[in-house]
Design a protein around this motif. Structure first.
Motif, mmCIF file in Angstrom:
data_model
loop_
_atom_site.group_PDB
_atom_site.id
_atom_site.type_symbol
_atom_site.label_atom_id
_atom_site.label_comp_id
_atom_site.label_asym_id
_atom_site.label_seq_id
_atom_site.Cartn_x
_atom_site.Cartn_y
_atom_site.Cartn_z
ATOM 1 N N LEU A 138 0.827 -1.211 0.000
ATOM 2 C CA LEU A 138 0.000 0.000 0.000
ATOM 3 C C LEU A 138 0.860 1.259 0.000
ATOM 4 O O LEU A 138 0.439 2.300 -0.518
ATOM 5 N N MET A 139 2.056 1.184 0.581
ATOM 6 C CA MET A 139 2.952 2.346 0.571
ATOM 7 C C MET A 139 3.293 2.770 -0.854
ATOM 8 O O MET A 139 3.511 3.955 -1.129
ATOM 9 N N PRO A 181 0.437 5.561 -2.899
ATOM 10 C CA PRO A 181 0.556 7.035 -2.860
ATOM 11 C C PRO A 181 1.889 7.539 -3.401
ATOM 12 O O PRO A 181 1.952 8.631 -3.974
ATOM 13 N N PRO A 236 -1.538 13.192 -1.209
ATOM 14 C CA PRO A 236 -1.594 11.735 -0.923
ATOM 15 C C PRO A 236 -0.259 11.119 -0.524
ATOM 16 O O PRO A 236 -0.233 10.041 0.055
ATOM 17 N N GLY A 263 0.413 9.488 2.832
ATOM 18 C CA GLY A 263 0.092 8.084 3.111
ATOM 19 C C GLY A 263 1.327 7.221 3.293
ATOM 20 O O GLY A 263 1.307 6.263 4.074
ATOM 21 N N VAL A 305 2.492 7.765 6.852
ATOM 22 C CA VAL A 305 1.500 7.202 7.788
ATOM 23 C C VAL A 305 1.635 5.682 7.855
ATOM 24 O O VAL A 305 1.646 5.085 8.938
ATOM 25 N N ILE A 306 1.740 5.046 6.698
ATOM 26 C CA ILE A 306 1.874 3.577 6.672
ATOM 27 C C ILE A 306 3.196 3.149 7.279
ATOM 28 O O ILE A 306 3.270 2.146 8.001
#
Length: 212
Positions: A65-66, A69, A172, A175, A178-179
């Motif tokens: 998922l990193m 963004p 974005p 992100g 955050v991750i």
């Protein structure tokens, strides 16, 4: 009661005690097997949720998922902006520091993602956070310049939301940091839980095994 009867009664009592002891031992073995079976089931369930390298599957999901963004904001729009500044397609041409700050942010955040895949989560978080700050410093300068232009001059209706469009392009990237922070927090929590488990096992271990 004759001696023979007393011996017979004593033998019956001993047989009864022996049978009770055997039953108790059998119950203890069954309970031990049941506990072992429950532990084995728990380990199997944990193994299903865990990758061969010892990390839960959600770690890999977070790492993948990193990339999303970063690919959207950093690689694509960051790359487009860097090329635009270098080719002087953006008028007026931003200061040089904007170019270098954005380029450094992209490179550093990419390194942070790589370190996450190598399970260096502290380094990954530091690089991701530093890269995000550098990237957004440059992106924030461009957004602020657009906002000033929109407020100080008349522009076409289609360009009135240009600042928000650039926000959707650049923000974005947050992100990634955050991750990265989530991966670091999960790792710290897992290590604390593992440390408590080992401490509990040591505390409950027999004295002989502790000495040995």
């Amino acid at each position: 009661m004759s001696k023979k009867d007393r011996l017979k009664a004593q033998k019956e009592k001993q047989d009864k005690l022996r049978k009770e002891a055997e039953l108790e031992e059998q119950r203890a073995r069954e309970e031990a097997r049941e506990r072992q079976s429950r532990s084995a089931k728990k380990m199997m369930k944990k193994a299903k949720r865990t990758k061969p390298n010892g990390e839960p599957v959600y770690y890999l999901i977070l790492k993948l998922l990193m990339i999303v963004p970063f690919a959207y904001s950093g690689f694509f729009y960051g790359g487009v902006t860097i090329v635009g500044i270098m080719g002087k397609y953006i008028e007026p041409v931003p200061p040089k520091w904007v170019l270098w700050a954005m380029a450094a942010g992209v490179v550093v955040m990419f390194a942070g993602i790589l370190f996450a895949f190598f399970k260096k989560y502290i380094v990954s978080f530091i690089l991701s956070l530093g890269g995000m700050i550098s990237f957004l410093k440059a992106g924030g300068y461009l957004i602020k310049r657009i906002q000033d232009k929109l407020s100080n001059s008349a522009v076409d209706q289609s360009l009135q939301n240009m600042d928000k469009e650039y926000m959707w392009r650049f923000y974005p990237i947050i992100g990634v940091a955050v991750i990265s922070a989530a991966l670091l927090i999960c790792t710290i929590i897992r290590k604390l839980i593992e440390r408590k488990r080992l401490q509990r096992e040591r505390d409950n271990a027999p004295v002989e095994s502790i000495i040995n």
